[in-house]
Design an enzyme around this catalytic site. Structure first.
Site, short mmCIF file in Angstrom:
data_model
loop_
_atom_site.label_atom_id
_atom_site.label_comp_id
_atom_site.label_asym_id
_atom_site.label_seq_id
_atom_site.Cartn_x
_atom_site.Cartn_y
_atom_site.Cartn_z
N LYS A 1 0.90 -1.14 -0.06
CA LYS A 1 0.13 -0.26 -0.04
C LYS A 1 0.87 1.13 0.15
O LYS A 1 2.08 1.18 0.18
CB LYS A 1 -0.92 0.10 1.10
CG LYS A 1 -0.13 -0.07 2.49
CD LYS A 1 -1.04 -0.29 3.62
CE LYS A 1 -0.15 -0.51 4.98
NZ LYS A 1 -1.25 -0.87 6.26
N ARG B 1 -10.79 -0.91 14.68
CA ARG B 1 -10.59 0.11 13.31
C ARG B 1 -11.69 -0.40 12.52
O ARG B 1 -12.75 0.34 11.93
CB ARG B 1 -9.16 -0.13 12.81
CG ARG B 1 -9.07 1.03 11.75
CD ARG B 1 -7.87 0.87 11.49
NE ARG B 1 -7.05 -0.35 10.95
CZ ARG B 1 -5.70 -0.53 10.38
NH1 ARG B 1 -4.82 0.71 10.19
NH2 ARG B 1 -5.45 -1.53 9.87
N HIS C 1 -6.25 -7.89 12.40
CA HIS C 1 -4.91 -6.78 12.36
C HIS C 1 -4.66 -6.79 13.97
O HIS C 1 -5.51 -6.64 14.74
CB HIS C 1 -5.28 -5.56 11.81
CG HIS C 1 -3.80 -4.82 11.71
ND1 HIS C 1 -2.66 -5.66 11.03
CD2 HIS C 1 -3.54 -3.66 11.58
CE1 HIS C 1 -1.90 -4.67 10.90
NE2 HIS C 1 -2.20 -3.39 11.22
N ARG D 1 1.39 -11.19 6.59
CA ARG D 1 1.40 -9.94 5.69
C ARG D 1 2.51 -9.29 6.05
O ARG D 1 2.70 -8.54 6.99
CB ARG D 1 -0.06 -9.08 6.33
CG ARG D 1 -1.29 -9.74 5.89
CD ARG D 1 -2.56 -8.83 6.20
NE ARG D 1 -2.80 -8.31 7.49
CZ ARG D 1 -3.11 -8.88 8.40
NH1 ARG D 1 -4.00 -10.10 8.35
NH2 ARG D 1 -3.38 -8.23 9.52
N TYR E 1 14.20 31.90 6.55
CA TYR E 1 12.70 32.40 7.09
C TYR E 1 12.57 32.03 8.67
O TYR E 1 13.27 31.65 9.26
CB TYR E 1 11.72 31.45 6.49
CG TYR E 1 11.50 31.40 5.04
CD1 TYR E 1 10.96 32.83 4.39
CD2 TYR E 1 11.43 30.32 4.29
CE1 TYR E 1 10.59 32.68 3.18
CE2 TYR E 1 11.10 30.35 2.89
CZ TYR E 1 10.68 31.51 2.38
OH TYR E 1 10.24 31.58 1.10
N CYS F 1 13.07 25.12 3.78
CA CYS F 1 12.11 25.72 2.77
C CYS F 1 11.30 24.88 1.88
O CYS F 1 11.53 23.70 2.01
CB CYS F 1 12.95 26.70 1.88
SG CYS F 1 13.99 27.79 2.90
N MET F 2 10.63 25.16 1.13
CA MET F 2 9.62 24.40 0.22
C MET F 2 10.77 23.50 -0.59
O MET F 2 10.42 22.27 -0.68
CB MET F 2 8.68 25.22 -0.56
CG MET F 2 7.74 24.32 -1.37
SD MET F 2 6.72 25.05 -2.53
CE MET F 2 5.72 25.89 -1.04
N ASP F 3 11.55 24.23 -1.30
CA ASP F 3 12.38 23.45 -2.15
C ASP F 3 13.80 23.38 -2.13
O ASP F 3 14.70 22.55 -2.53
CB ASP F 3 12.22 24.13 -3.46
CG ASP F 3 10.81 24.50 -3.77
OD1 ASP F 3 10.07 23.65 -3.79
OD2 ASP F 3 10.67 25.68 -3.95
C1 PLP Z 1 -0.24 -1.93 6.80
C2 PLP Z 1 -0.84 -3.31 7.10
C3 PLP Z 1 -0.10 -4.55 7.47
C4 PLP Z 1 1.42 -4.37 7.24
O1 PLP Z 1 1.94 -3.93 8.49
P1 PLP Z 1 3.58 -3.70 8.70
O2 PLP Z 1 3.71 -3.39 10.07
O3 PLP Z 1 4.09 -2.71 7.71
O4 PLP Z 1 4.02 -5.27 8.74
C5 PLP Z 1 -0.63 -5.59 7.51
N1 PLP Z 1 -1.92 -5.53 7.79
C6 PLP Z 1 -2.79 -4.58 7.62
C7 PLP Z 1 -4.41 -4.82 7.70
C8 PLP Z 1 -2.32 -3.38 7.47
O5 PLP Z 1 -3.29 -2.36 7.26
#
Ligand code: PLP
Length: 387
Positions: free
Chosen positions: A43, A137, A167, A230, A274, A321-323
């Protein structure tokens, strides 16, 4: 691993070492106490590393399970030709049911209400139920496994259900309280899994990067629920939490670099940038670095962070700064226009990682990676000629 890329000379750029990412994936997989499959969590553009490139490299390593946050990320991967399962970990409007089916995507079901909305469309969407085991969540309430079972059975017919997941929210913290909480989450999830074992859902998973290392032990506790990990942050060589000890060989794959546009002398009594927040107290050499907060260099590093130049630390002086950013190079010999600046990565004997920057900022490495902006061009390099 040092990457030598002499051709790249930009204002601000990122080098991503695909061989290091590959090594991280393989080392992590080997370190697992079971032969669980890995679902690569890519992601947020693979935590800033470029999701298409990372997915292609992982597919090449045999990975066939991917997770992203939303439908745009998922469609982008499919359009780039990425095969395998792609799970959307968060909500998509039921309006996208057709897109989910057309692109063969798997949608997380965040609630019973959402399941009903998706099931009411003319499309039989592939999906996995999220079970909330304590993070509060998304997901069905895992405290009531009987009700979870009822809902899952009902929608197993109306949707194309192929899995469920939960999770874990403190699997990265090794205190007695966190361990007890995590085992509680795992047990709740397992009770739901046991009730629907006869459905033989192929994708039932609960471990993130940290849990794969800290909990998944091959015992019967993980029967039904431990077949997939995951893998997110550790794939990118960072730590889920500061106390994590990463397996040997796992390292960041990213180097963020920039250049010096000007070096000048500044005298006591003068100020920098700045708001005049930095007052010069000794005759100083100040260098201008061509990266700023629009590139993702967090402005809270003003007068606090540093970059690496010629193998030395150069403190950031004044406000970012920005850049552009100003750094003090008084103690670094011979700094000149065109010199390379390491914002993140290794320079000589020094290294400054996204985890280090996160510590300076009071945040986590995840956020540092995700906030390097899109305008910073990514280049893919390989420290290992086999890739
Ligand atoms: C982002 C996420 C992960 C990965 O988590 P890490 O801590 O980066 O391994 C796994 N499961 C879910 C649901 C997530 O949102």
């Amino acid at each position: 691993m040092e990457v030598h890329v002499n051709q790249i000379e930009k204002r601000s750029w990122i080098e991503i070492d695909l061989a290091q990412l590959k090594a991280n994936y393989l080392i992590y997989k080997k370190k697992l106490k079971t032969d669980a499959d890995i679902m690569a969590v890519i992601k947020a553009d693979a935590y800033g590393h470029g999701d298409v490139q990372v997915a292609r490299m992982l597919s090449w390593c045999g990975c066939h399970l991917f997770a992203v946050s939303n439908i745009d990320e998922a469609v982008g991967l499919r359009e780039a030709g990425v095969q395998g399962e792609i799970l959307l970990l968060g909500y998509s409007s039921p309006f996208y049911a057709k897109t989910l089916v057309d692109y063969d995507l798997t949608q997380a079901i965040v609630s019973e209400e959402y399941a009903e909305a998706l099931a009411s469309t003319p499309f039989k969407v592939k999906c996995q139920f999220a079970i909330d085991t304590g993070m509060n969540r998304i997901g069905l309430n895992g405290d009531d496994s009987e009700q979870c079972e009822r809902i899952i059975r009902h929608y197993a017919e109306r949707l194309h259900l192929n899995g469920m997941f939960t999770h874990l929210c403190v699997a990265d913290t090794d205190t007695e309280e966190c361990r007890a909480f995590t085992w509680g989450q795992i047990n709740k999830f397992k009770s739901v899994a046991e009730r629907i074992a006869d459905l033989h859902l192929p994708y039932v998973h609960c471990c993130n990067s940290a849990a794969g290392l800290n909990y998944l032990d091959g015992s019967e506790k993980f029967d039904l629920i431990g077949g997939i990990v995951r893998l997110g942050i550790i794939l990118f060589g960072l730590k889920p939490s500061p106390e994590t000890i990463l397996p040997e060989g796992i390292a960041p794959a990213i180097a963020w670099k920039s250049a010096i546009s000007q070096v000048k002398d500044v005298y006591p009594g003068e100020t920098i940038g700045y708001g005049r927040t930095f007052k010069v107290e000794r005759k100083s050499r100040i260098a201008t670095v061509t990266t700023g907060y629009a590139d993702g260099l967090n402005r809270h590093l003003s007068n606090r962070g540093h970059v690496l130049i010629r193998g030395h630390r150069a403190p950031i002086v004044g406000r970012i700064c920005m850049d552009q950013t100003l750094v003090d190079v008084t103690d670094i010999p011979e700094v000149a226009m065109g010199d390379k600046v390491v914002v993140l990565g290794r320079d000589g004997d020094l290294q400054y990682t996204a985890d280090d920057m996160a510590e300076d900022l009071g945040t986590i490495g995840y956020e540092v990676l995700c906030t390097m902006s899109k305008r910073v061009q990514r280049f893919y390099v390989s420290s290992n000629s086999s890739l």
